[in-house]
Design a protein around this motif. Structure first.
Motif, PDB file in Angstrom:
ATOM      1  N   VAL A   9       9.022   8.843   7.226  1.00 38.57           N
ATOM      2  CA  VAL A   9       9.775  10.079   7.030  1.00 38.57           C
ATOM      3  C   VAL A   9      10.086  10.632   8.412  1.00 38.57           C
ATOM      4  CG1 VAL A   9       8.679  10.566   4.793  1.00 38.57           C
ATOM      5  CG2 VAL A   9       7.768  11.604   6.873  1.00 38.57           C
ATOM      6  N   ASP A  10      11.109  11.457   8.500  1.00 36.24           N
ATOM      7  CA  ASP A  10      11.558  11.942   9.804  1.00 36.24           C
ATOM      8  C   ASP A  10      10.981  13.295  10.169  1.00 36.24           C
ATOM      9  OD1 ASP A  10      13.384   9.717  10.429  1.00 36.24           O
ATOM     10  OD2 ASP A  10      14.399  10.411   8.624  1.00 36.24           O
ATOM     11  N   GLN A  11      10.640  14.093   9.155  1.00 39.13           N
ATOM     12  CA  GLN A  11       9.984  15.353   9.424  1.00 39.13           C
ATOM     13  C   GLN A  11       9.271  15.825   8.167  1.00 39.13           C
ATOM     14  OE1 GLN A  11      13.771  17.516  10.410  1.00 39.13           O
ATOM     15  NE2 GLN A  11      13.029  19.028   8.965  1.00 39.13           N
ATOM     16  N   LEU A  12       8.233  16.632   8.364  1.00 36.72           N
ATOM     17  CA  LEU A  12       7.519  17.247   7.256  1.00 36.72           C
ATOM     18  C   LEU A  12       7.812  18.744   7.269  1.00 36.72           C
ATOM     19  CD1 LEU A  12       4.017  15.508   7.430  1.00 36.72           C
ATOM     20  CD2 LEU A  12       5.945  14.946   5.930  1.00 36.72           C
ATOM     21  N   ALA A  13       8.136  19.273   6.118  1.00 34.55           N
ATOM     22  CA  ALA A  13       8.395  20.691   5.958  1.00 34.55           C
ATOM     23  C   ALA A  13       7.339  21.280   5.029  1.00 34.55           C
ATOM     24  CB  ALA A  13       9.792  20.908   5.374  1.00 34.55           C
ATOM     25  N   GLU A  14       7.294  22.596   4.929  1.00 29.98           N
ATOM     26  CA  GLU A  14       6.375  23.223   3.977  1.00 29.98           C
ATOM     27  C   GLU A  14       6.725  22.792   2.563  1.00 29.98           C
ATOM     28  OE1 GLU A  14       4.816  27.671   2.691  1.00 29.98           O
ATOM     29  OE2 GLU A  14       5.806  27.376   4.631  1.00 29.98           O
ATOM     30  N   ASP A  15       8.017  22.670   2.312  1.00 26.92           N
ATOM     31  CA  ASP A  15       8.515  22.145   1.037  1.00 26.92           C
ATOM     32  C   ASP A  15       9.676  21.220   1.348  1.00 26.92           C
ATOM     33  OD1 ASP A  15       8.933  22.253  -2.022  1.00 26.92           O
ATOM     34  OD2 ASP A  15      10.893  22.847  -1.228  1.00 26.92           O
ATOM     35  N   ALA A  16       9.652  19.994   0.838  1.00 24.78           N
ATOM     36  CA  ALA A  16      10.648  18.992   1.212  1.00 24.78           C
ATOM     37  C   ALA A  16      12.059  19.435   0.862  1.00 24.78           C
ATOM     38  CB  ALA A  16      10.328  17.661   0.537  1.00 24.78           C
ATOM     39  N   ARG A  17      12.264  19.953  -0.349  1.00 25.63           N
ATOM     40  CA  ARG A  17      13.614  20.351  -0.761  1.00 25.63           C
ATOM     41  C   ARG A  17      14.145  21.474   0.127  1.00 25.63           C
ATOM     42  NH1 ARG A  17      15.631  24.430  -3.981  1.00 25.63           N
ATOM     43  NH2 ARG A  17      17.703  23.992  -4.904  1.00 25.63           N
ATOM     44  N   ARG A  68       0.808  -1.215   0.000  1.00 27.10           N
ATOM     45  CA  ARG A  68       0.000   0.000   0.000  1.00 27.10           C
ATOM     46  C   ARG A  68       0.849   1.277   0.000  1.00 27.10           C
ATOM     47  NH1 ARG A  68      -1.276   2.541   5.014  1.00 27.10           N
ATOM     48  NH2 ARG A  68      -0.391   1.514   6.869  1.00 27.10           N
ATOM     49  N   ARG A  69       0.231   2.344  -0.475  1.00 27.63           N
ATOM     50  CA  ARG A  69       0.858   3.657  -0.464  1.00 27.63           C
ATOM     51  C   ARG A  69       0.497   4.395   0.824  1.00 27.63           C
ATOM     52  NH1 ARG A  69       0.030   5.858  -6.711  1.00 27.63           N
ATOM     53  NH2 ARG A  69       0.980   4.038  -7.737  1.00 27.63           N
ATOM     54  N   VAL A  70       1.447   5.164   1.327  1.00 30.06           N
ATOM     55  CA  VAL A  70       1.263   5.864   2.592  1.00 30.06           C
ATOM     56  C   VAL A  70       1.464   7.359   2.346  1.00 30.06           C
ATOM     57  CG1 VAL A  70       2.034   6.082   4.981  1.00 30.06           C
ATOM     58  CG2 VAL A  70       2.138   3.849   3.832  1.00 30.06           C
ATOM     59  N   GLU A  71       0.473   8.148   2.744  1.00 27.17           N
ATOM     60  CA  GLU A  71       0.552   9.594   2.539  1.00 27.17           C
ATOM     61  C   GLU A  71       1.264  10.267   3.711  1.00 27.17           C
ATOM     62  OE1 GLU A  71      -3.279  11.116   1.457  1.00 27.17           O
ATOM     63  OE2 GLU A  71      -3.397   9.846  -0.331  1.00 27.17           O
ATOM     64  N   ALA A  72       1.480  11.580   3.558  1.00 31.39           N
ATOM     65  CA  ALA A  72       2.436  12.314   4.386  1.00 31.39           C
ATOM     66  C   ALA A  72       2.227  12.167   5.889  1.00 31.39           C
ATOM     67  CB  ALA A  72       2.408  13.791   3.992  1.00 31.39           C
ATOM     68  N   ASP A  73       1.024  12.457   6.389  1.00 32.92           N
ATOM     69  CA  ASP A  73       0.821  12.456   7.842  1.00 32.92           C
ATOM     70  C   ASP A  73       1.033  11.074   8.445  1.00 32.92           C
ATOM     71  OD1 ASP A  73       0.331  15.164   7.891  1.00 32.92           O
ATOM     72  OD2 ASP A  73      -1.848  14.957   7.836  1.00 32.92           O
ATOM     73  N   GLU A  74       0.511  10.043   7.770  1.00 36.21           N
ATOM     74  CA  GLU A  74       0.722   8.685   8.280  1.00 36.21           C
ATOM     75  C   GLU A  74       2.187   8.294   8.161  1.00 36.21           C
ATOM     76  OE1 GLU A  74      -0.851   4.062   7.882  1.00 36.21           O
ATOM     77  OE2 GLU A  74      -1.349   5.507   6.304  1.00 36.21           O
ATOM     78  N   ALA A  75       2.847   8.715   7.075  1.00 33.81           N
ATOM     79  CA  ALA A  75       4.269   8.401   6.902  1.00 33.81           C
ATOM     80  C   ALA A  75       5.095   8.973   8.049  1.00 33.81           C
ATOM     81  CB  ALA A  75       4.759   8.945   5.562  1.00 33.81           C
ATOM     82  N   LEU A  76       4.752  10.182   8.476  1.00 35.16           N
ATOM     83  CA  LEU A  76       5.459  10.777   9.615  1.00 35.16           C
ATOM     84  C   LEU A  76       5.166  10.010  10.892  1.00 35.16           C
ATOM     85  CD1 LEU A  76       7.203  13.088  10.764  1.00 35.16           C
ATOM     86  CD2 LEU A  76       5.071  14.383  11.084  1.00 35.16           C
ATOM     87  N   ALA A  77       3.897   9.663  11.101  1.00 34.15           N
ATOM     88  CA  ALA A  77       3.518   8.943  12.321  1.00 34.15           C
ATOM     89  C   ALA A  77       4.179   7.572  12.407  1.00 34.15           C
ATOM     90  CB  ALA A  77       1.993   8.793  12.379  1.00 34.15           C
ATOM     91  N   LEU A  78       4.356   6.915  11.254  1.00 33.43           N
ATOM     92  CA  LEU A  78       4.964   5.587  11.244  1.00 33.43           C
ATOM     93  C   LEU A  78       6.493   5.625  11.239  1.00 33.43           C
ATOM     94  CD1 LEU A  78       2.707   3.710   8.638  1.00 33.43           C
ATOM     95  CD2 LEU A  78       2.566   3.661  11.137  1.00 33.43           C
ATOM     96  N   GLY A  79       7.070   6.794  11.042  1.00 30.92           N
ATOM     97  CA  GLY A  79       8.524   6.899  10.968  1.00 30.92           C
ATOM     98  C   GLY A  79       9.088   6.626   9.590  1.00 30.92           C
TER      99      GLY A  79
END
Length: 263
Positions: free
Chosen positions: A184-192, A171-182
């Motif tokens: 991704v390590d952090q979400l920024a306004e713009d990733a780059r 399955r695909r995981v979107e941003a908020d769940e990806a952060l909650a599951l670890g």
């Protein structure tokens, strides 16, 4: 002023100060990893590994919808069994190149990072996403397995059971769940932008210390505590008498910014 170097047709490295931006540059294919692109990634990693001025590497994308959508399945659709075997060392060299970068590496995941694209991100030390981020390892849905390190890197990041669920369901995981599951390590306004800002903070530190710390953490992972502490001790001994250590202590006592020799 930024310096720019192209590796093959599909990778550009831009160096500004002590930060290298490693740009996946096959935008029309959403950075699908072809054999030529895999070779370009490996070549760029080799060059970066030999550059003592680079303290942090940031993987980004020239496509505004995707970091990388994984292997080029259109290319692989024409492969014979023999072709599949011949491409395997090239593919492994691509992912190993990122994993073996000696300096801290950050993936800036804007948009889709799927399959081998997510494995490129997992090969980095840190992953920064944003609201557009979608990650996943969907390989079993097309009859293969994650073969760029995903079956090993994902459990190390999120644990065996969580990794199993993600790999088995594809399955695909979107941003908020990806952060909650670890994932991704952090979400920024713009990733780059967020990843480059983080890289700048990291790059202010000792290049000798950064590389030694990364080496100790990578080599010690998975060992028992006693063996891990021996890895740490060996890494400490490589930097304890370095010019960077002497400068760091002097700068602290003199209340000034250190000017790292990088030796």
């Amino acid at each position: 002023m930024a310096q720019e170097q192209r590796y093959g047709e599909f990778v550009v490295v831009r160096k500004e100060g002590h930060v290298a931006e490693f740009v996946l540059d096959r935008p029309k294919a959403m950075n699908a990893v072809s054999l030529d692109m895999a070779r370009s990634v490996a070549a760029a990693c080799t060059a970066l590994g030999e550059d003592p001025d680079v303290r942090v590497t940031v993987l980004t994308s020239s496509n505004d919808r995707a970091f990388c959508v994984g292997a080029d399945l259109k290319e692989r659709n024409s492969f014979s069994d023999a072709d599949m075997l011949r491409q395997r060392p090239v593919s492994r060299g691509c992912y190993a190149g990122v994993m073996e970068l000696p300096m801290p590496a950050i993936a800036a995941v804007h948009g889709f990072a799927l399959g081998g694209g997510f494995e490129l991100a997992l090969a980095c030390d840190l992953i920064v996403g944003d609201a557009t981020t979608v990650v996943g390892l969907p390989e079993v849905s097309v009859g293969v397995i994650p073969g760029g390190g995903g079956t090993q890197l994902l459990p190390r990041r999120v644990g065996a059971a969580r990794a199993a669920e993600l790999v088995f369901t594809a399955r695909r995981v979107e941003a908020d769940e990806a952060l909650a599951l670890g994932l991704v390590d952090q979400l920024a306004e713009d990733a780059r932008t967020g990843a480059l800002e983080l890289a700048g903070r990291i790059a202010a530190n000792s290049p000798v210390g950064l590389r030694a710390a990364k080496r100790a953490m990578r080599l010690g992972h998975g060992l028992d505590l006693r063996a891990g502490l021996e890895v740490e001790d060996a890494a400490w001994k490589t930097i304890a008498f370095s010019a960077d250590r002497a400068e760091g202590v002097a700068a602290f006592n003199e209340k000034r910014r250190p000017e790292w020799p990088g030796e």
